[in-house]
Design a protein around this motif. Structure first.
Motif, PDB file in Angstrom:
ATOM      1  N   SER A  34      27.953  39.580  37.010  1.00 13.82           N
ATOM      2  CA  SER A  34      29.053  40.381  37.531  1.00 13.82           C
ATOM      3  C   SER A  34      29.563  41.294  36.423  1.00 13.82           C
ATOM      4  CB  SER A  34      30.170  39.450  38.009  1.00 13.82           C
ATOM      5  OG  SER A  34      31.295  40.180  38.413  1.00 13.82           O
ATOM      6  N   MET A  50      34.004  34.361  37.907  1.00 21.76           N
ATOM      7  CA  MET A  50      34.719  35.562  38.347  1.00 21.76           C
ATOM      8  C   MET A  50      35.632  35.241  39.527  1.00 21.76           C
ATOM      9  SD  MET A  50      31.537  37.399  40.148  1.00 21.76           S
ATOM     10  CE  MET A  50      31.296  37.196  41.898  1.00 21.76           C
ATOM     11  N   TRP A  64      30.770  38.507  33.798  1.00 17.44           N
ATOM     12  CA  TRP A  64      30.526  37.095  34.047  1.00 17.44           C
ATOM     13  C   TRP A  64      29.062  36.924  34.360  1.00 17.44           C
ATOM     14  CZ3 TRP A  64      28.935  33.909  38.186  1.00 17.44           C
ATOM     15  CH2 TRP A  64      29.002  32.546  37.894  1.00 17.44           C
ATOM     16  N   TRP A  73      41.020  39.844  38.281  1.00 20.32           N
ATOM     17  CA  TRP A  73      40.642  39.771  36.872  1.00 20.32           C
ATOM     18  C   TRP A  73      41.871  40.016  35.993  1.00 20.32           C
ATOM     19  CZ3 TRP A  73      36.676  37.709  34.578  1.00 20.32           C
ATOM     20  CH2 TRP A  73      35.418  37.700  35.167  1.00 20.32           C
TER      21      TRP A  73
END
Length: 135
Positions: free
Chosen positions: A115, A39, A11, A46
């Motif tokens: 990220s 995120m 991300w 996730w």
């Protein structure tokens, strides 16, 4: 996919989105969670995002560590004015081989946040009840 493996997620976005207002949209019980491009707050979450968010999947720890180092190199120009983080290749191999996640997040140029995530699956150590997303 059978057996332990890691899914890769990336991300890169405006830091303002991280706190849009507050962080409720980054929690699985929020109606926008699955569609929010930002995120999640907890790394294991996730796995609750749509499978289309998976960048790659790795069965071998060394392959995952190479991907992680490659992503840091790919985004190197964003670390202008700051040191690019060391990919810690051997530590990443060790963590992935042990079934751990490898997660990194950095503020980068333009008020953005990067990220990079390798999330263990089948099972996840912290959230073994999470099923593995299917591509």
């Amino acid at each position: 996919m059978a057996g332990p493996h890691h899914h890769a997620y990336v991300w890169l976005g405006s830091g303002d989105v991280l706190v849009k207002p507050g962080d409720a949209h980054r929690r699985p019980d929020h109606p926008e969670f699955r569609s929010a491009q930002v995120m999640p707050l907890e790394c294991a979450d996730w796995l609750l995002k749509p499978a289309a968010r998976i960048e790659a999947t790795f069965d071998e720890a060394k392959e995952g560590a190479e991907w992680y180092a490659g992503q840091l190199a790919r985004y190197a120009e964003l670390f202008v004015g700051a040191s690019m983080p060391d990919p810690l290749y051997e530590e990443t191999v060790r963590a992935l081989a042990a079934g751990e996640d490898r997660v990194g997040g950095w503020w980068v140029s333009g008020g953005r946040f990067l990220s990079l995530n390798l999330i263990a699956c089948s099972p996840h150590r912290v959230r073994p009840e999470y099923t593995c997303p299917q591509r």
